[in-house]
Design an enzyme around this catalytic site. Sequence first.
Site, PDB file in Angstrom:
ATOM      1  N   HIS A   1      24.065  75.042  32.976  1.00 33.22           N
ATOM      2  CA  HIS A   1      23.038  75.026  31.935  1.00 33.22           C
ATOM      3  C   HIS A   1      21.873  75.920  32.380  1.00 33.22           C
ATOM      4  O   HIS A   1      21.574  76.000  33.570  1.00 33.22           O
ATOM      5  CB  HIS A   1      22.562  73.593  31.694  1.00 33.22           C
ATOM      6  CG  HIS A   1      21.711  73.476  30.481  1.00 33.22           C
ATOM      7  ND1 HIS A   1      20.376  73.810  30.484  1.00 33.22           N
ATOM      8  CD2 HIS A   1      22.011  73.100  29.203  1.00 33.22           C
ATOM      9  CE1 HIS A   1      19.897  73.643  29.253  1.00 33.22           C
ATOM     10  NE2 HIS A   1      20.865  73.210  28.466  1.00 33.22           N
TER      11      HIS A   1
ATOM     12  N   GLY B   1      14.881  74.192  22.934  1.00 33.06           N
ATOM     13  CA  GLY B   1      13.693  73.344  22.899  1.00 33.06           C
ATOM     14  C   GLY B   1      12.488  74.016  22.264  1.00 33.06           C
ATOM     15  O   GLY B   1      11.368  73.526  22.377  1.00 33.06           O
TER      16      GLY B   1
ATOM     17  N   LYS C   1      20.015  65.464  28.667  1.00 28.39           N
ATOM     18  CA  LYS C   1      19.128  65.953  29.745  1.00 28.39           C
ATOM     19  C   LYS C   1      18.555  64.758  30.516  1.00 28.39           C
ATOM     20  O   LYS C   1      19.238  63.749  30.666  1.00 28.39           O
ATOM     21  CB  LYS C   1      18.062  66.886  29.173  1.00 28.39           C
ATOM     22  CG  LYS C   1      18.700  68.008  28.334  1.00 28.39           C
ATOM     23  CD  LYS C   1      17.761  69.114  27.968  1.00 28.39           C
ATOM     24  CE  LYS C   1      18.508  70.172  27.153  1.00 28.39           C
ATOM     25  NZ  LYS C   1      17.656  71.315  26.785  1.00 28.39           N
TER      26      LYS C   1
ATOM     27  N   ASN D   1      23.589  66.785  24.740  1.00 31.63           N
ATOM     28  CA  ASN D   1      23.130  66.859  26.128  1.00 31.63           C
ATOM     29  C   ASN D   1      21.789  66.132  26.187  1.00 31.63           C
ATOM     30  O   ASN D   1      20.785  66.641  25.712  1.00 31.63           O
ATOM     31  CB  ASN D   1      22.980  68.344  26.528  1.00 31.63           C
ATOM     32  CG  ASN D   1      22.354  68.505  27.903  1.00 31.63           C
ATOM     33  OD1 ASN D   1      22.176  67.533  28.643  1.00 31.63           O
ATOM     34  ND2 ASN D   1      22.007  69.745  28.246  1.00 31.63           N
TER      35      ASN D   1
HETATM   36  P1  13P Z   1      17.652  71.836  22.150  1.00 30.99           P
HETATM   37  O1  13P Z   1      18.682  71.406  21.141  1.00 30.99           O
HETATM   38  O2  13P Z   1      16.638  70.779  22.459  1.00 30.99           O
HETATM   39  O3  13P Z   1      17.066  73.161  21.817  1.00 30.99           O
HETATM   40  O4  13P Z   1      18.446  72.032  23.542  1.00 30.99           O
HETATM   41  C1  13P Z   1      19.598  72.785  23.574  1.00 30.99           C
HETATM   42  C2  13P Z   1      20.243  72.583  24.893  1.00 30.99           C
HETATM   43  O5  13P Z   1      19.747  73.011  25.914  1.00 30.99           O
HETATM   44  C3  13P Z   1      21.505  71.808  24.938  1.00 30.99           C
HETATM   45  O6  13P Z   1      22.120  71.925  26.171  1.00 30.99           O
END
Ligand code: 13P
Length: 254
Positions: free
Chosen positions: A98, A176, A14, A12
């Site tokens: 999400h 994150g 983002k 993902n």
């Molecule tokens: P991270 O791998 O950056 O922790 O994010 C996870 C996430 O939200 C995937 O959709």
Amino acid sequence: MNKERKLIIAGNWKMNRTVAEALDLVQSLKRELNGVKEVDIVICPPFTALHAVASEVLESNIRLGAQNMSENNVGAYTGEIAAVMLKEFSVRYVVLGHSERRQYQQESDALIARKAAAAHAGSIKPIVCVGELLADRESDRTEQVIGSQIRGSLAGLTKEQMIETIVAYEPVWAIGTGKTATSQQAQDVHAFIRTTLRSMFDDNVARKVRIQYGGSVKPNNARELMSQPDVDGALVGGASLEVRSFSDIIKNSI
Ligand code: 13P
């Protein structure tokens, strides 16, 4: 790794990567992951890069996903994107609900369920996300929160649709933050999700649905997480933005 269900590992991205950057990343991923058949590989770039990336992955083992989708098919919904528009770019998957959208766009379980139905109607497989906050976990409410998100966000799907739906368990406190759930914490919630699916649908559905773990998945923790019996893949954020870490996560999970 011998798994009951085929692993599905999705990146993902983002709100990261311009078209040029996305092309660069996908070209490197194609080279690194060429020949990997043991895992379903999905990347979810931002909408603006889908068109360019779609032509790159056409003849590869990498599938395309979007990060969100409208519950509606067409009409006066400014800023929204419909399933049929995603299909034009060969999008096969869509991330729905999400935690960032639940938090910043106030997406509710009911809305996510309508989007999941719209995705299936448009022949796109939804990846439906659930996850508890740190406060929920600390007050022993994890199962209550996850149970209600699962029942609400998957309400109304048929058994056939549910089998083609992916669930992503992403504890919000692990996203994150570099704080991964332990493999036992992940396994416990995944098993609970499967039990909930068994009571909502039936045993066959519960056995077939793939449940991804997400939240600070990295090359060094992927194997242990993926080795849990009810963990069927990963939804990767930060580590999916670099060719080395995303391909190592996949290779370490095989
Ligand atoms: P991270 O791998 O950056 O922790 O994010 C996870 C996430 O939200 C995937 O959709």
